[in-house]
Design a protein around this motif. Structure first.
Motif, mmCIF file in Angstrom:
data_model
loop_
_atom_site.group_PDB
_atom_site.id
_atom_site.type_symbol
_atom_site.label_atom_id
_atom_site.label_comp_id
_atom_site.label_asym_id
_atom_site.label_seq_id
_atom_site.Cartn_x
_atom_site.Cartn_y
_atom_site.Cartn_z
ATOM 1 N N ARG A 89 7.085 -0.071 5.860
ATOM 2 C CA ARG A 89 8.534 -0.257 5.750
ATOM 3 C C ARG A 89 9.074 -0.523 7.157
ATOM 4 O O ARG A 89 8.764 0.231 8.091
ATOM 5 N N GLN A 90 9.900 -1.562 7.317
ATOM 6 C CA GLN A 90 10.428 -1.934 8.630
ATOM 7 C C GLN A 90 11.924 -2.199 8.556
ATOM 8 O O GLN A 90 12.399 -2.821 7.604
ATOM 9 N N ALA A 150 14.226 2.935 8.230
ATOM 10 C CA ALA A 150 13.240 2.021 7.641
ATOM 11 C C ALA A 150 12.961 2.370 6.190
ATOM 12 O O ALA A 150 12.761 1.477 5.357
ATOM 13 N N ILE A 151 12.942 3.663 5.870
ATOM 14 C CA ILE A 151 12.684 4.063 4.479
ATOM 15 C C ILE A 151 13.904 3.805 3.610
ATOM 16 O O ILE A 151 13.784 3.421 2.440
ATOM 17 N N PRO A 203 10.922 1.369 -1.794
ATOM 18 C CA PRO A 203 12.283 0.817 -1.771
ATOM 19 C C PRO A 203 13.092 1.288 -2.977
ATOM 20 O O PRO A 203 12.568 1.422 -4.084
ATOM 21 N N GLY A 211 14.613 -0.526 4.769
ATOM 22 C CA GLY A 211 13.620 -1.475 5.266
ATOM 23 C C GLY A 211 12.983 -2.361 4.222
ATOM 24 O O GLY A 211 13.001 -2.086 3.024
ATOM 25 N N ASP A 212 12.378 -3.449 4.709
ATOM 26 C CA ASP A 212 11.607 -4.311 3.826
ATOM 27 C C ASP A 212 10.247 -3.670 3.548
ATOM 28 O O ASP A 212 9.922 -2.594 4.071
ATOM 29 N N TYR A 213 9.462 -4.322 2.737
ATOM 30 C CA TYR A 213 8.228 -3.732 2.215
ATOM 31 C C TYR A 213 7.064 -4.698 2.395
ATOM 32 O O TYR A 213 7.184 -5.897 2.108
ATOM 33 N N THR A 232 9.542 7.244 -0.677
ATOM 34 C CA THR A 232 9.292 6.289 0.401
ATOM 35 C C THR A 232 9.283 4.835 -0.066
ATOM 36 O O THR A 232 9.331 3.935 0.777
#
Length: 453
Positions: free
Chosen positions: A389-390, A369-370, A310, A373-375, A308
């Motif tokens: 995460r988005q 998102a995983i 990045p 996505g950003d963190y 999960t």
């Protein structure tokens, strides 16, 4: 720019000489033994695990461990021949699996044909310029009437002069053959942190002209990853900076360590936030993750974080069953055992860990998102850790608990209302109340929660 398929990859790492039980030393005269065919049944297992890419360790003719190359154009006789590797590749691709091979270009073995020519002809050899810092004014530690540069003092590994045009042509022609004959999608570059950047730029240009989405992954242990990962050189490097924190944060009940590392790399001001690094909890060079813990239960939050956080997750063969292995004083053999797939599949040993990793792989595959996505860090304490995460409207909260006891964790969230759907248990919904949520976390596990307004 990192190719889309790389961002979507889950790697399965095989060290074939070990997994297939090949002899430790290559006699150079024994008949071909097609051990690669033993790997074909593993392809269904790899697919069922949820992986979609294979990093296949060294396969070309070598003296011993595969990183002491003799011939870049022939598969190691202990594993088979070129037809056997092509069959393995074809079978992998039929299952939708991509294939990345080891590119061992920094050095060769002492049995490499051009080095043997120097041993025989001395200064009259046409290949003297192929080797780095070759000198006929001194004797090598191996007793040669000349000296040469080795890799980190290991004189069985002879450093190539990668600036020599004929060396480059020899290596690039081999890569072209691998791409055409074995249909590989990438290379993992051994000892990339010891390779001249000009060579990496040339390799980048050569491979990307042939295949724009070709993947170049560098083995880098120390240093600023941006020195290697950029539009001119490599696509990714091995994330050794987070490797230690992934297990030691559990061993030492100190999630602050890995939380700091991930935030430093991928947070709002992260130094590598736009890079797609290759994450792992063990490999053919380091102790197996299962041997790091007194309790095998710690493997569950470990893999939950691996899948999960990045970057690109990688599973080392056999570790999905919780197999242990510790480096010996003079050998890495305990890290690279021969395994029998039917025996593993019929055993109940860590079947629940295998199932958990399958679920995490499925979760990652289905969650943009995983993958992209950003963190943002939400909470960290000694044995609990949560982050967000988005990506394009999807919001995923990951909460981990490394304690042997279940705990209740209250999180402050950036949303006043809504609810969280537990992706590991989809029937469970949790209300967000005034920007706060209370989570029940099981012992040595966690939750992956999707936000719905």
């Amino acid at each position: 720019m990192t190719s889309q398929w790389i961002k979507e990859s889950i790697f399965y790492h095989i060290y074939p000489l070990g997994l297939c039980g090949a002899p430790e030393w290559n006699s150079l005269s024994s008949p071909v033994a097609n051990r690669l065919e033993e790997l074909i049944p593993w392809l269904d297992h790899i697919q069922s695990l949820g992986a979609n890419a294979i990093y296949l360790g060294p396969v070309f003719e070598s003296s011993s461990h595969g990183y002491d190359t003799i011939d870049y154009y022939q598969v190691d006789r202990r594993l088979g021949n070129n037809d056997a590797l092509k069959l393995f590749s074809d079978e992998a691709h039929q299952r939708g699996l991509r294939l990345v091979l080891d590119g061992v270009f920094n050095h060769v073995g002492r049995d490499f044909w051009a080095f043997k020519d120097v041993q025989q002809l001395g200064e009259d050899s046409a290949y003297c310029g192929w080797f780095h810092n070759l000198s006929f004014n001194e004797v090598s530690p191996m007793g040669d009437p000349f000296n040469y540069e080795s890799w980190q003092g290991h004189y069985r590994l002879v450093k190539l002069n990668l600036s020599h045009p004929h060396v480059r042509a020899h290596l690039f022609d081999a890569v072209a053959m691998w791409m055409e004959q074995f249909n590989i999608e990438g290379l993992r570059l051994d000892a990339a942190d010891s390779i001249d950047l000009d060579f990496l730029r040339a390799l980048h240009n050569f491979t990307k002209l042939k295949r724009p989405d070709f993947y170049l992954l560098g083995e880098v242990v120390h240093g600023n990853y941006r020195d290697w990962v950029n539009p001119e050189t490599l696509d990714s490097v091995t994330n050794y900076q987070c490797y230690k924190g992934l297990y030691s944060s559990l061993v030492e009940a100190n999630y602050f360590e890995i939380a700091y590392g991930i935030n430093r790399q991928f947070g709002a001001d992260g130094i590598y936030k736009d890079l797609c690094l290759y994450n792992f909890v063990d490999n053919h060079d380091v102790d197996r993750a299962a041997s790091k813990f007194d309790s095998p239960a710690m493997l569950y939050p470990l893999y939950l974080l691996l899948f999960t956080m990045p970057g690109i997750p990688s599973v080392y063969y056999g570790s999905e069953w919780g197999i242990g292995g510790v480096k010996g004083q003079w050998t890495d053999a305990p890290l690279r055992p021969a395994l029998e797939l039917p025996q593993l599949c019929s055993s109940t040993m860590k079947a629940d860990l295998l199932k958990a990793i399958q679920g995490l792989a499925e979760l990652r595959t289905s969650s943009p998102a995983i993958k992209y996505g950003d963190y943002k860090e939400l909470f960290v304490d000694n044995q609990q850790f949560a982050f967000l995460r988005q990506f394009e409207g999807q919001k995923i909260v990951i909460a981990l608990n490394s304690s042997s006891c279940s705990v209740d964790l209250t999180l402050d969230l950036p949303w006043e209302t809504g609810n969280l759907v537990d992706l590991l248990s989809p029937e469970t919904r949790i209300d967000v109340n005034k920007g706060s949520v209370k989570l029940a976390l099981s012992a040595t596990w966690g939750r992956v929660l999707s936000y719905e307004p």
